[in-house]
Design a protein around this motif. Structure first.
Motif, PDB file in Angstrom:
ATOM      1  N   ARG A   6     -53.436  57.471 -41.344  1.00 43.39           N
ATOM      2  CA  ARG A   6     -52.184  57.642 -40.352  1.00 43.39           C
ATOM      3  C   ARG A   6     -51.659  56.491 -39.801  1.00 43.39           C
ATOM      4  NH1 ARG A   6     -49.560  59.230 -36.197  1.00 43.39           N
ATOM      5  NH2 ARG A   6     -48.075  61.183 -36.570  1.00 43.39           N
ATOM      6  N   SER A   7     -52.654  55.848 -38.986  1.00 47.09           N
ATOM      7  CA  SER A   7     -52.222  54.658 -38.064  1.00 47.09           C
ATOM      8  C   SER A   7     -52.354  53.252 -38.602  1.00 47.09           C
ATOM      9  CB  SER A   7     -53.278  54.727 -36.867  1.00 47.09           C
ATOM     10  OG  SER A   7     -54.451  54.570 -37.259  1.00 47.09           O
ATOM     11  N   LEU A   8     -53.147  52.959 -39.592  1.00 48.68           N
ATOM     12  CA  LEU A   8     -53.216  51.467 -40.208  1.00 48.68           C
ATOM     13  C   LEU A   8     -52.471  51.623 -41.472  1.00 48.68           C
ATOM     14  CD1 LEU A   8     -57.006  51.037 -39.586  1.00 48.68           C
ATOM     15  CD2 LEU A   8     -55.017  50.108 -38.052  1.00 48.68           C
ATOM     16  N   THR A   9     -52.835  52.523 -42.513  1.00 48.57           N
ATOM     17  CA  THR A   9     -52.262  52.405 -43.811  1.00 48.57           C
ATOM     18  C   THR A   9     -50.812  52.612 -43.692  1.00 48.57           C
ATOM     19  OG1 THR A   9     -54.379  53.138 -44.855  1.00 48.57           O
ATOM     20  CG2 THR A   9     -52.238  53.393 -46.115  1.00 48.57           C
ATOM     21  N   PHE A  10     -50.405  54.034 -43.298  1.00 49.12           N
ATOM     22  CA  PHE A  10     -49.046  54.361 -43.286  1.00 49.12           C
ATOM     23  C   PHE A  10     -48.263  54.231 -42.188  1.00 49.12           C
ATOM     24  CE2 PHE A  10     -51.537  56.723 -46.412  1.00 49.12           C
ATOM     25  CZ  PHE A  10     -50.885  56.167 -47.899  1.00 49.12           C
ATOM     26  N   ARG A  11     -48.684  53.802 -40.957  1.00 50.00           N
ATOM     27  CA  ARG A  11     -48.009  53.222 -39.766  1.00 50.00           C
ATOM     28  C   ARG A  11     -47.213  54.220 -39.315  1.00 50.00           C
ATOM     29  NH1 ARG A  11     -47.347  46.957 -41.033  1.00 50.00           N
ATOM     30  NH2 ARG A  11     -49.727  46.523 -40.964  1.00 50.00           N
ATOM     31  N   ALA A  12     -47.867  55.399 -39.392  1.00 50.89           N
ATOM     32  CA  ALA A  12     -47.001  56.743 -39.019  1.00 50.89           C
ATOM     33  C   ALA A  12     -46.281  56.556 -37.627  1.00 50.89           C
ATOM     34  CB  ALA A  12     -47.455  58.165 -39.115  1.00 50.89           C
ATOM     35  N   ARG A  13     -45.171  56.907 -37.561  1.00 54.91           N
ATOM     36  CA  ARG A  13     -44.514  56.556 -36.125  1.00 54.91           C
ATOM     37  C   ARG A  13     -44.220  57.977 -35.416  1.00 54.91           C
ATOM     38  NH1 ARG A  13     -41.849  51.885 -38.722  1.00 54.91           N
ATOM     39  NH2 ARG A  13     -42.620  50.260 -37.813  1.00 54.91           N
ATOM     40  N   THR A  14     -44.541  59.020 -36.112  1.00 57.81           N
ATOM     41  CA  THR A  14     -44.032  60.304 -35.612  1.00 57.81           C
ATOM     42  C   THR A  14     -45.523  60.917 -34.767  1.00 57.81           C
ATOM     43  OG1 THR A  14     -44.872  61.409 -37.627  1.00 57.81           O
ATOM     44  CG2 THR A  14     -42.387  60.874 -37.324  1.00 57.81           C
ATOM     45  N   ARG A  15     -45.184  61.865 -34.040  1.00 55.99           N
ATOM     46  CA  ARG A  15     -46.216  62.502 -33.553  1.00 55.99           C
ATOM     47  C   ARG A  15     -47.235  63.144 -34.389  1.00 55.99           C
ATOM     48  NH1 ARG A  15     -45.594  64.735 -27.535  1.00 55.99           N
ATOM     49  NH2 ARG A  15     -44.435  62.930 -26.785  1.00 55.99           N
ATOM     50  N   ARG A  16     -48.459  63.156 -34.212  1.00 54.88           N
ATOM     51  CA  ARG A  16     -49.282  64.093 -34.947  1.00 54.88           C
ATOM     52  C   ARG A  16     -48.932  65.435 -34.790  1.00 54.88           C
ATOM     53  NH1 ARG A  16     -54.404  61.018 -33.001  1.00 54.88           N
ATOM     54  NH2 ARG A  16     -53.891  62.278 -31.610  1.00 54.88           N
ATOM     55  N   SER A  17     -49.019  66.288 -36.142  1.00 54.46           N
ATOM     56  CA  SER A  17     -48.724  67.625 -35.871  1.00 54.46           C
ATOM     57  C   SER A  17     -49.699  68.251 -36.815  1.00 54.46           C
ATOM     58  CB  SER A  17     -47.215  67.811 -36.393  1.00 54.46           C
ATOM     59  OG  SER A  17     -47.138  67.507 -37.951  1.00 54.46           O
ATOM     60  N   LEU A  18     -49.472  69.825 -36.739  1.00 55.46           N
ATOM     61  CA  LEU A  18     -50.528  70.612 -37.335  1.00 55.46           C
ATOM     62  C   LEU A  18     -50.031  70.563 -38.759  1.00 55.46           C
ATOM     63  CD1 LEU A  18     -52.650  72.527 -37.594  1.00 55.46           C
ATOM     64  CD2 LEU A  18     -50.833  74.618 -36.759  1.00 55.46           C
ATOM     65  N   ARG A  19     -48.722  70.670 -39.008  1.00 56.55           N
ATOM     66  CA  ARG A  19     -48.162  70.475 -40.347  1.00 56.55           C
ATOM     67  C   ARG A  19     -48.681  69.352 -41.141  1.00 56.55           C
ATOM     68  NH1 ARG A  19     -44.201  68.058 -43.347  1.00 56.55           N
ATOM     69  NH2 ARG A  19     -43.120  69.355 -44.922  1.00 56.55           N
ATOM     70  N   GLU A  20     -48.436  68.066 -40.375  1.00 57.31           N
ATOM     71  CA  GLU A  20     -49.131  66.945 -41.148  1.00 57.31           C
ATOM     72  C   GLU A  20     -50.487  67.123 -41.301  1.00 57.31           C
ATOM     73  OE1 GLU A  20     -47.933  62.615 -39.765  1.00 57.31           O
ATOM     74  OE2 GLU A  20     -49.887  62.968 -38.903  1.00 57.31           O
ATOM     75  N   ALA A  21     -51.217  67.359 -40.349  1.00 59.75           N
ATOM     76  CA  ALA A  21     -52.817  67.446 -40.600  1.00 59.75           C
ATOM     77  C   ALA A  21     -53.163  68.737 -41.755  1.00 59.75           C
ATOM     78  CB  ALA A  21     -53.404  68.087 -39.353  1.00 59.75           C
ATOM     79  N   SER A  22     -52.145  69.585 -41.774  1.00 61.13           N
ATOM     80  CA  SER A  22     -52.542  70.648 -42.939  1.00 61.13           C
ATOM     81  C   SER A  22     -52.174  69.888 -44.362  1.00 61.13           C
ATOM     82  CB  SER A  22     -51.606  71.651 -42.696  1.00 61.13           C
ATOM     83  OG  SER A  22     -51.952  72.523 -41.643  1.00 61.13           O
ATOM     84  N   ARG A  79     -49.280  59.190 -49.795  1.00 57.80           N
ATOM     85  CA  ARG A  79     -47.974  58.198 -49.795  1.00 57.80           C
ATOM     86  C   ARG A  79     -46.795  59.081 -49.901  1.00 57.80           C
ATOM     87  NH1 ARG A  79     -43.502  56.043 -50.264  1.00 57.80           N
ATOM     88  NH2 ARG A  79     -43.087  53.817 -51.064  1.00 57.80           N
ATOM     89  N   PHE A  80     -46.620  60.044 -50.976  1.00 59.07           N
ATOM     90  CA  PHE A  80     -45.283  60.729 -51.347  1.00 59.07           C
ATOM     91  C   PHE A  80     -45.096  62.104 -50.690  1.00 59.07           C
ATOM     92  CE2 PHE A  80     -46.074  57.497 -54.783  1.00 59.07           C
ATOM     93  CZ  PHE A  80     -45.020  56.813 -54.497  1.00 59.07           C
ATOM     94  N   VAL A  81     -46.193  62.587 -50.209  1.00 59.94           N
ATOM     95  CA  VAL A  81     -46.077  63.965 -49.502  1.00 59.94           C
ATOM     96  C   VAL A  81     -46.453  63.867 -48.148  1.00 59.94           C
ATOM     97  CG1 VAL A  81     -46.955  66.252 -49.509  1.00 59.94           C
ATOM     98  CG2 VAL A  81     -46.844  65.169 -51.695  1.00 59.94           C
ATOM     99  N   VAL A  82     -47.582  63.357 -47.485  1.00 57.69           N
ATOM    100  CA  VAL A  82     -48.176  63.501 -46.295  1.00 57.69           C
ATOM    101  C   VAL A  82     -47.277  62.607 -45.217  1.00 57.69           C
ATOM    102  CG1 VAL A  82     -50.004  63.528 -44.537  1.00 57.69           C
ATOM    103  CG2 VAL A  82     -50.322  64.208 -47.171  1.00 57.69           C
ATOM    104  N   PHE A  83     -47.388  61.253 -45.684  1.00 51.45           N
ATOM    105  CA  PHE A  83     -46.892  60.399 -44.711  1.00 51.45           C
ATOM    106  C   PHE A  83     -45.442  59.823 -45.379  1.00 51.45           C
ATOM    107  CE2 PHE A  83     -51.447  60.110 -43.867  1.00 51.45           C
ATOM    108  CZ  PHE A  83     -51.224  60.678 -42.436  1.00 51.45           C
ATOM    109  N   ARG A  84     -44.758  60.479 -46.271  1.00 41.08           N
ATOM    110  CA  ARG A  84     -43.644  59.642 -46.868  1.00 41.08           C
ATOM    111  C   ARG A  84     -42.604  59.515 -45.581  1.00 41.08           C
ATOM    112  NH1 ARG A  84     -42.603  65.374 -47.753  1.00 41.08           N
ATOM    113  NH2 ARG A  84     -40.468  65.830 -47.064  1.00 41.08           N
ATOM    114  N   GLN A  85     -41.796  58.525 -45.954  1.00 37.34           N
ATOM    115  CA  GLN A  85     -40.919  58.023 -44.967  1.00 37.34           C
ATOM    116  C   GLN A  85     -39.617  58.910 -44.966  1.00 37.34           C
ATOM    117  OE1 GLN A  85     -40.392  53.851 -45.282  1.00 37.34           O
ATOM    118  NE2 GLN A  85     -42.371  53.444 -44.235  1.00 37.34           N
ATOM    119  N   ARG A  86     -39.132  59.593 -44.095  1.00 36.75           N
ATOM    120  CA  ARG A  86     -38.119  60.316 -44.024  1.00 36.75           C
ATOM    121  C   ARG A  86     -36.697  59.628 -43.657  1.00 36.75           C
ATOM    122  NH1 ARG A  86     -42.425  62.647 -43.171  1.00 36.75           N
ATOM    123  NH2 ARG A  86     -42.922  64.871 -43.450  1.00 36.75           N
TER     124      ARG A  86
END
Length: 138
Positions: A67-83, A131-138
């Motif tokens: 989440r933090s290093l590979t995909f550099r997610a900028r959104t808050r962690r969420s239950l949806r993302e974790a699921s 890459r294409f589902v969990v941390f895809r850039q919106r």
């Protein structure tokens, strides 16, 4: 290829960087998980139990690092993302178990080579889904 269809160089380098980060995080996490698997095998757990132990202990570390290093997610962690990550993990893990099962079926019990191939299949499936589902850039 027409000019209008070309992938911009910056996008290409971003994608290559992301794959490189995924591999680095994955290697660190795989080292941990594979070590746990091998210790489990040596301790008599058997293929499935050792494999499950290695992946379950590596799951939270994998999620946070990717989440933090590979995909550099900028959104808050969420239950949806974790699921979604858990679903991606489970799908990749079942691909891993399919390789272990195939190895056992052809006579490779407690094989480090089969476990390594299983981890490789897990990594490919996990990258595609994260890459294409969990941390895809919106």
């Amino acid at each position: 290829m027409k000019e209008g269809n070309a992938v911009p160089a910056s996008k290409w380098s971003d994608d290559v960087g992301q794959v490189a980060r995924f591999l680095l995080v994955g290697m660190a996490n795989t080292g941990l998980g594979y070590g746990i698997i091998l210790v489990g095998l040596q301790g008599g757990l058997g293929d499935y139990a050792a494999n499950i132990l290695g992946f379950v202990l590596g799951l939270p570390i994998s999620y946070l690092l990717h989440r933090s290093l590979t995909f550099r997610a900028r959104t808050r962690r969420s239950l949806r993302e974790a699921s979604l990550y858990l679903c991606a993990f489970l799908t990749a893990f079942f691909a891993n178990l399919a390789v272990v099962t195939a190895g056992l079926a052809i006579g490779y019990e407690s094989s480090a080579v089969v476990q390594g191939a299983a981890i490789g299949s897990y990594a490919v499936v996990l990258f595609i889904l994260t890459r294409f589902v969990v941390f895809r850039q919106r």
